[in-house]
Design a protein around this motif. Structure first.
Motif, PDB file in Angstrom:
ATOM      1  N   VAL A 228       0.853  -1.200   0.000  1.00 39.23           N
ATOM      2  CA  VAL A 228       0.000   0.000   0.000  1.00 39.23           C
ATOM      3  C   VAL A 228       0.888   1.248   0.000  1.00 39.23           C
ATOM      4  N   PRO A 229       0.625   2.199  -0.905  1.00 38.20           N
ATOM      5  CA  PRO A 229       1.426   3.428  -0.921  1.00 38.20           C
ATOM      6  C   PRO A 229       1.414   4.091   0.458  1.00 38.20           C
ATOM      7  N   ARG A 230       2.567   4.605   0.852  1.00 33.86           N
ATOM      8  CA  ARG A 230       2.665   5.197   2.183  1.00 33.86           C
ATOM      9  C   ARG A 230       1.697   6.358   2.375  1.00 33.86           C
ATOM     10  N   LEU A 231       1.436   7.106   1.294  1.00 37.87           N
ATOM     11  CA  LEU A 231       0.496   8.229   1.399  1.00 37.87           C
ATOM     12  C   LEU A 231      -0.907   7.767   1.774  1.00 37.87           C
ATOM     13  N   LEU A 232      -1.231   6.518   1.430  1.00 41.39           N
ATOM     14  CA  LEU A 232      -2.590   6.019   1.689  1.00 41.39           C
ATOM     15  C   LEU A 232      -2.673   5.204   2.970  1.00 41.39           C
ATOM     16  N   ASP A 233      -1.545   5.020   3.636  1.00 37.79           N
ATOM     17  CA  ASP A 233      -1.515   4.196   4.854  1.00 37.79           C
ATOM     18  C   ASP A 233      -1.814   5.101   6.063  1.00 37.79           C
ATOM     19  N   TYR A 234      -2.965   4.858   6.707  1.00 39.28           N
ATOM     20  CA  TYR A 234      -3.377   5.725   7.819  1.00 39.28           C
ATOM     21  C   TYR A 234      -2.308   5.789   8.914  1.00 39.28           C
ATOM     22  N   LYS A 235      -1.667   4.647   9.187  1.00 37.24           N
ATOM     23  CA  LYS A 235      -0.686   4.618  10.278  1.00 37.24           C
ATOM     24  C   LYS A 235       0.488   5.546   9.953  1.00 37.24           C
TER      25      LYS A 235
END
Ligand SMILES: *Cc1c(COP(=O)(O)O)cnc(C)c1O
Length: 368
Positions: A228-235
């Motif tokens: 998952v792209p880091r920009l889309l990772d809530y954490k």
């Protein structure tokens, strides 16, 4: 300068006092000698802006401590993908379709992984009136292993709303409810603890487009797959205070002004009363028009925010739009997928605007 009554579904009208403050501060914010748009997102001034915005949003919605608040980009539409990317991790999720937006969210999640349609109130064969009610609990086919259950709590196009949390589908405690609240967040007090994730594009009830609010329970962080792209990772976004990259600074600033304005109005309990009064006025005008105006939505889920209605013919609807624009109204044309008329009564629309619309509707109906 004269401002018209703007009933657009979004981007939508904003409180005049907020726009005036933004105008006054555009070139020189708080005597700093530069505007918010021109400042580093990592500097102390913008840090103050985003932290104050978060604190005010938390206060307005009484967001519990175990929830994180994110100020992201990409609109609610990107959250249709981000939610499954963060929560599915090989599992399946349940979607309930109560209108065009929840249907879209379901379709988009299907591109990421397994998304079941656990229930739909779409009536076949009549696209214009396709969604007019909430599903009964016994109509739902819920997966006890679902990663989450997704709902859209206010359907902007069809005018179907979950008017309180008691109307939500009953789910086992281990299945978080994920809600697209784009078009009614902050319209009333919300029981945030009933949801695992709340998301909302800003341009309906919060501020300018470009900003997306995400409110996520802490235990739902850290489940995104490795690809998952880091920009889309809530954490990752939580760890970076929504600033993994440059956030939409001006929209966050403006949303912050709207939060202050909401507090000055008396908070969400007071806003909810005003919203009730506005919607009641318009629904009464529709229901007391001897059938000239018609809204097909069941009374227990009629949206207080987006009120679609029909006239006897499409020709009269076109004439209504034309005459309303000549009379100083904007944005009353219904969504192209359903036609008809739609009035959006977001927080920033004053009661006087609705009263003016109702008067116009009465005169228009009298002319036939
Ligand atoms: C407007 C809207 C969307 C889409 O928002 P974007 O910001 O354009 O992606 C999604 N869901 C609901 C309920 C909406 O009203």
């Amino acid at each position: 300068m004269s401002r018209i009554w703007n009933f657009s579904a979004g981007p939508a009208t904003l409180p005049e006092a907020v726009l005036q403050q933004a105008q006054a501060e555009l070139l020189d914010w708080h005597g700093v000698g530069a505007g918010i748009m021109e400042m580093s997102h990592r500097g102390k001034y913008f840090t103050e802006v985003i932290q104050t915005a978060e604190a005010d949003l938390r206060e307005l919605l009484a967001i519990p401590q175990n929830y994180k608040v994110l100020f992201l980009q990409g609109g609610a539409t990107l959250q249709f993908s981000a939610v499954p990317m963060n929560l599915l991790n090989g599992r399946s999720a349940d979607y309930v379709a109560t209108g065009a937006w929840s249907k879209k969210a379901h379709q988009e999640a299907g591109r990421i992984g397994k998304a079941r349609l656990a229930g739909s109130t779409e009536a076949q064969g009549q696209p214009a009136d396709g969604f007019i009610r909430l599903p009964r609990q016994d109509e739902l086919n819920l997966d006890p292993q679902a990663a989450y259950l997704h709902v859209c709590t206010n359907e902007t196009i069809h005018g179907v709303e979950f008017l309180d949390e008691a109307h939500l589908p009953q789910t086992p405690a281990n299945i978080p409810v994920v809600a697209d609240m784009s078009s009614h967040i902050l319209s009333r007090p919300m029981e945030v603890s009933r949801y695992g994730i709340i998301y909302a594009g800003a341009q309906k009830n919060v501020g300018p487009s470009g900003l997306t609010l995400v409110i996520v329970r802490e235990d739902l962080l850290g489940h995104a797959g490795a690809n998952v792209p880091r920009l889309l990772d809530y954490k990752v976004q939580v760890e970076n205070d929504s600033m993994l990259n440059t956030p939409t600074t001006f929209s966050i600033y403006l949303a912050g002004l709207v939060f202050k304005w909401l507090k000055a109005q008396g908070g969400l309990a007071r806003i909810a009363e005003i919203n009730q009064e506005k919607a009641a006025l318009l629904y009464a005008a529709i229901d007391n028009s001897q059938g000239f105006y018609q809204n097909p939505v069941a009374s227990e889920c009629r949206s207080l925010m987006n009120i679609p209605f029909r006239l006897p013919s499409v020709e009269q609807e076109a004439e209504f739009v034309r005459a309303s624009e000549a009379a100083g109204f904007m944005g009353l044309k219904g969504h192209k997928s359903v036609g008809g008329i739609r009035a959006s009564l977001y927080n920033a629309m004053p009661l006087a605007g609705v009263a003016a619309l109702v008067k116009f509707m009465r005169e228009f109906a009298a002319k036939g």
